[in-house]
Scaffold this motif. Structure first.
Motif, PDB file in Angstrom:
ATOM      1  N   LEU A 137       7.640  45.261  27.312  1.00 35.36           N
ATOM      2  CA  LEU A 137       8.670  45.632  28.386  1.00 35.36           C
ATOM      3  C   LEU A 137       9.246  46.700  28.079  1.00 35.36           C
ATOM      4  CD1 LEU A 137      10.292  42.231  29.462  1.00 35.36           C
ATOM      5  CD2 LEU A 137       8.417  43.415  30.722  1.00 35.36           C
ATOM      6  N   GLN A 138       9.733  47.054  26.805  1.00 39.44           N
ATOM      7  CA  GLN A 138      10.169  48.239  26.621  1.00 39.44           C
ATOM      8  C   GLN A 138       9.335  49.561  26.576  1.00 39.44           C
ATOM      9  OE1 GLN A 138      13.728  47.781  23.143  1.00 39.44           O
ATOM     10  NE2 GLN A 138      12.271  45.841  23.160  1.00 39.44           N
ATOM     11  N   ARG A 139       7.951  49.221  26.353  1.00 43.65           N
ATOM     12  CA  ARG A 139       7.042  50.279  26.425  1.00 43.65           C
ATOM     13  C   ARG A 139       6.694  50.675  27.799  1.00 43.65           C
ATOM     14  NH1 ARG A 139       4.189  47.398  22.373  1.00 43.65           N
ATOM     15  NH2 ARG A 139       2.717  46.517  23.988  1.00 43.65           N
ATOM     16  N   HIS A 140       6.691  49.542  28.614  1.00 39.67           N
ATOM     17  CA  HIS A 140       6.751  49.908  30.184  1.00 39.67           C
ATOM     18  C   HIS A 140       7.848  50.451  30.521  1.00 39.67           C
ATOM     19  CE1 HIS A 140       5.368  49.180  34.276  1.00 39.67           C
ATOM     20  NE2 HIS A 140       6.426  48.673  34.659  1.00 39.67           N
ATOM     21  N   ARG A 141       9.130  50.316  30.200  1.00 46.58           N
ATOM     22  CA  ARG A 141      10.263  50.946  30.826  1.00 46.58           C
ATOM     23  C   ARG A 141      10.167  52.243  30.199  1.00 46.58           C
ATOM     24  NH1 ARG A 141      15.012  49.931  26.615  1.00 46.58           N
ATOM     25  NH2 ARG A 141      13.569  51.054  25.592  1.00 46.58           N
TER      26      ARG A 141
END
Length: 437
Positions: A137-141
């Motif tokens: 999720l943090q990579r996607h963010r």
């Protein structure tokens, strides 16, 4: 002409004008076929650009999926951005994403600019995971901020548990721009704007066929026939959704009618805070996801179960989605369901809408299944721009044309795909729970 189905939205809809069926012949610049959000948005954008419009709706304004969905207005498309990047390239994907965000702002600005009553927009949406996905999720963010200039907020597990009291959820991304609202009231508000500006709206008026009346040039006139009348026009825009029939020709052969189910719970009062402590809308990361939000202050409006089987028995629908609610919030396993309904969405195999020039003077603005409350408005604007020569932004949808839906083999093939995706969800969640243990 059917009345509205028995949904939360029809029970809480604003007072609205009825529109008589078409009788006789009318002549306008553009005939829009379909009175859902796509047709209404297209008609409104055309009228704002000085075109005369007649809109034909077989039932009531907003009668189909546009007036009975989850009410989420969010960036993006049904197709994921990674897949759009792979198919079209990153610059093209940026342009399409920008259009999707513009669609969100169209709805927000229309509500605010015209003080549309009963829409009740509420900002915020949580996209939650049902498996460990903090790094993902943090990579996607970061990817969305860096590549698309769009900022999500990452929410860790302890914080999320304070908002949604379920052991199934791990992390989330919060969209601070998207919102949720009353979709039927928005459709009815658009209809009033169109009528007040001189647009002609006809309910209970199904299109039964169309033909060219003059083929001498690229702008030959069209004749659109109904049971009791006809429309003569320069352009026709087909905006039929999941309820469109063979009269839509190539468009009907290009989308699949996919069903989704929605229920409304009893009032939960102070118990609501034991389960949901946020006004954000919620959707999980699964391929066939649950989606829900609070309405009336203490009820859950809960949807899910995407399928090609169109179940309409309210008791069965209530039982199925009560089971889903109890799976997420065990304390609500016996919650009373006050309303249950289903609806058909139009899906293309490529999961993008059909926004295209089919032939001279004939346009498609359809197949917004699963993500239509922002994409149908921008689709209507792009079509209006193309008809009036204002822009050629319709070119961004060229990679997603009218593809065959598989005919009689389409629904069972789609159901098989959905079954496989649900199995993948189950495996992924089970693995995450085992690792967590």
């Amino acid at each position: 002409m059917l009345d509205y189905p028995n949904t939360y939205y029809s029970a809480t809809r604003r007072p609205a004008n009825d529109h008589a069926p078409l009788r006789g012949t009318v002549a306008v610049d553009v005939c829009v076929i379909g009175g859902g959000l796509a047709g209404l948005s297209t008609a409104w954008e055309l009228i704002r650009r000085g075109r005369s419009v007649a809109l034909l709706e077989a039932q009531r304004i907003g009668w189909g999926a546009s007036g009975r969905n989850g009410g989420f207005v969010l960036q993006g498309w049904s197709e994921g951005l990674r897949n759009i990047e792979a198919r079209c390239g990153r610059d093209h994907a940026r342009a399409l994403f920008g259009l999707s965000v513009e669609g969100v702002e169209i709805v927000r600005d229309t509500i605010a600019g015209h003080s549309l009553p009963g829409c009740d927009p509420t900002t915020g949406k949580l996209s939650v995971t049902r498996y460990e996905a903090a790094d993902q999720l943090q990579r996607h963010r970061d990817h969305m901020a860096r590549t698309y200039g769009y900022d999500f907020t990452y929410i860790d597990r302890p914080t999320l548990r304070g908002l949604l009291k379920s052991d199934l959820y791990f992390q989330a991304l919060r969209d601070p721009v998207g919102f949720h609202f009353h979709p039927l009231n928005y459709c009815l508000g658009l209809a009033d704007l169109i009528a007040d500006a001189g647009g002609r709206l006809f309910e209970g008026t199904a299109m039964i066929g169309m033909s060219r009346t003059d083929t001498s040039g690229p702008n030959g006139r069209w004749r659109v026939d109904t049971v009791d009348g006809s429309v003569l026009c320069h352009d026709v825009v087909m905006c039929g959704g999941g309820y469109g029939g063979p009269e839509f020709g190539r468009l009907h052969r290009a989308f699949l009618p996919i069903a989704t189910y929605v229920v409304l719970t009893e009032r939960l009062g102070e118990r609501m805070a034991d389960f949901v402590a946020t006004t954000d809308a919620v959707g999980d990361d699964r391929r066939s996801s649950d989606y829900y939000r609070i309405v009336d202050g203490d009820r859950l409006l809960w949807g899910g179960r995407i399928t090609t089987r169109y179940e309409q028995d309210e008791q069965r629908l209530a039982a199925m989605l009560r089971q889903d609610i109890g799976g997420v919030f065990p304390g609500l396993a016996d919650v009373r369901i006050e309303k249950a309904w289903s609806g058909l969405m139009g899906y293309a195999r490529h999961k993008m809408p059909h926004i295209a020039k089919v032939e001279d003077g004939l346009w498609s603005c359809s197949s917004f299944g699963g993500h239509g409350m922002n994409t149908a408005p921008i689709g209507g604007r792009v079509i209006a721009e193309a008809i009036t020569g204002e822009s050629d932004r319709i070119r961004f949808f060229a990679p997603y044309g009218l593809t065959w839906n598989g005919g009689i083999f389409g629904p069972p093939a789609a159901e098989l795909v959905y079954t496989g995706l649900r199995l993948m969800d189950f495996w992924q969640e089970s693995r995450s729970r085992r690792q967590g243990a």
